[in-house]
Design an enzyme around this catalytic site. Sequence first.
Site, mmCIF file in Angstrom:
data_model
loop_
_atom_site.group_PDB
_atom_site.id
_atom_site.type_symbol
_atom_site.label_atom_id
_atom_site.label_comp_id
_atom_site.label_asym_id
_atom_site.label_seq_id
_atom_site.Cartn_x
_atom_site.Cartn_y
_atom_site.Cartn_z
ATOM 1 N NE ARG A 1 -3.925 -2.350 1.783
ATOM 2 C CZ ARG A 1 -4.758 -2.925 2.619
ATOM 3 N NH1 ARG A 1 -4.797 -2.530 3.885
ATOM 4 N NH2 ARG A 1 -5.560 -3.878 2.212
ATOM 5 C CB CYS B 1 -25.001 -8.028 7.710
ATOM 6 S SG CYS B 1 -24.268 -9.639 7.359
ATOM 7 C CE1 TYR C 1 -8.910 -10.923 -5.955
ATOM 8 C CE2 TYR C 1 -6.630 -11.521 -6.428
ATOM 9 C CZ TYR C 1 -7.563 -10.828 -5.672
ATOM 10 O OH TYR C 1 -7.143 -10.012 -4.657
ATOM 11 C CB THR D 1 0.079 -16.986 0.334
ATOM 12 O OG1 THR D 1 0.330 -17.965 -0.686
ATOM 13 C CG2 THR D 1 1.169 -17.095 1.362
ATOM 14 C CG ASP E 1 -10.320 -12.402 -2.623
ATOM 15 O OD1 ASP E 1 -11.440 -11.991 -2.225
ATOM 16 O OD2 ASP E 1 -9.251 -12.047 -2.100
ATOM 17 C CB CYS F 1 -21.090 -9.209 13.781
ATOM 18 S SG CYS F 1 -21.032 -10.714 12.761
ATOM 19 C CD GLU G 1 -4.301 -7.938 -4.882
ATOM 20 O OE1 GLU G 1 -4.791 -9.043 -4.590
ATOM 21 O OE2 GLU G 1 -4.465 -6.924 -4.169
ATOM 22 C CG LEU H 1 5.786 -17.210 -0.702
ATOM 23 C CD1 LEU H 1 5.803 -16.080 -1.727
ATOM 24 C CD2 LEU H 1 4.723 -16.918 0.358
ATOM 25 N N GLY H 2 5.113 -21.805 -1.926
ATOM 26 C CA GLY H 2 4.245 -22.805 -2.565
ATOM 27 C C GLY H 2 3.602 -22.301 -3.849
ATOM 28 C CB CYS I 1 -19.290 -5.517 10.733
ATOM 29 S SG CYS I 1 -19.632 -5.538 8.960
ATOM 30 C CB CYS J 1 -16.601 -10.357 7.069
ATOM 31 S SG CYS J 1 -18.082 -11.292 6.652
HETATM 32 N N1 ADE Z 1 -6.117 -10.177 -0.186
HETATM 33 C C1 ADE Z 1 -5.788 -10.162 -1.488
HETATM 34 N N2 ADE Z 1 -5.533 -8.922 -1.913
HETATM 35 C C2 ADE Z 1 -5.697 -8.113 -0.836
HETATM 36 C C3 ADE Z 1 -5.585 -6.726 -0.617
HETATM 37 N N3 ADE Z 1 -5.217 -5.926 -1.617
HETATM 38 N N4 ADE Z 1 -5.842 -6.249 0.613
HETATM 39 C C4 ADE Z 1 -6.208 -7.102 1.596
HETATM 40 N N5 ADE Z 1 -6.336 -8.401 1.484
HETATM 41 C C5 ADE Z 1 -6.087 -8.919 0.265
#
Ligand code: ADE
Length: 324
Positions: free
Chosen positions: A14, A197, A109, A32, A127, A188, A26, A69-70, A191, A181
């Site tokens: 971020r 909801c 995705y 993971t 996802d 909750c 992503e 990481l697989g 939330c 969630c």
């Molecule tokens: N899981 C996958 N991508 C994400 C994202 N950008 N922020 C939070 N969780 C995620």
Amino acid sequence: MTWFNREKRDLPWRHRKNPYRVWVSEVMLQQTRVDTVIPYYNRFMERFPTIEALAAAEPDEVVKYWEGLGYYSRVRNLHQAVREVVAVYDGVVPEEKERFEKLKGVGPYTTGAVLSIAYNQPEPAVDGNVMRVMSRQFGIYDDIAIPKTRKIFEQVVRRLMDPSHASDFNEGVMELGATVCTPKNPMCSLCPVQDDCYAYTHNVQDELPVKTKKGAARIEMYDALYCRQDGRAAYVKRPDAGLLAGMWQYPLTDRGTGEQLNGTYIGQVKHVFSHIVWYIDLYEVETLPVGEWTWLDEEARDVVTVSVAQQKLEQMAGAKDETV
Ligand code: ADE
């Protein structure tokens, strides 16, 4: 989105947001958990800070940065796709859906996530998190284990999102699914959309989303042979295609081989893949059966890439050595 902007976690992808950094994050986050991804992401970005740096690297080195990481086809595909972006699009991640989605390894995705989060395009990025949030919010009982169910949730997201805030909308829903969630014991009371909801008002959080059980995993049993000579151990490189392609491991043989070779039994390792379970009996042996083995000393071993299953075997072999 107000909630997201107030509560969002401080995550490395971020910061200094650009399409390349979003894309890598992503792909790493598929299958993971965030906590696992963070150190890998930071190491990866330090070594490959730009799309050009990643494209220029050798595939074996790139996979090395994914070690542990697989789902290694993710990184092989990402690398091929990135090389294509540098070669064909001059290093600019394509903003056009028709172009981006044709890149190697890129599915619906990843397309939605990169185009919305990096370019703020009004595309759904559905996802498991998003399906969980939406199934509970609206009381949608479609089985999320069935691939085409994703399309239903994509329609829901398209109708719901404000097209000019696609990035915060998609990432906000993912964040809600990841932190509030949650699959078990959702929080909750914290939330922001509790009042609307369906699952909360009908008290059916535990029933949603509906997800049928996967079929039984295939069981495979092997012996692994730990053979030492002058500070080196025998390894073999897996074939270049298929499960754990190109990764190094102790010779993995049919059950019974360790005993036939008069090996010393060390212990058993269990490793679960998405659809296969390995039970590996580890033996220390003096001699190896006929085959193509490579002797690696510690330095050479640190350069090659090994699977998590192999890391478990090495740990078990090492623990045994220490007690001798
Ligand atoms: N899981 C996958 N991508 C994400 C994202 N950008 N922020 C939070 N969780 C995620």
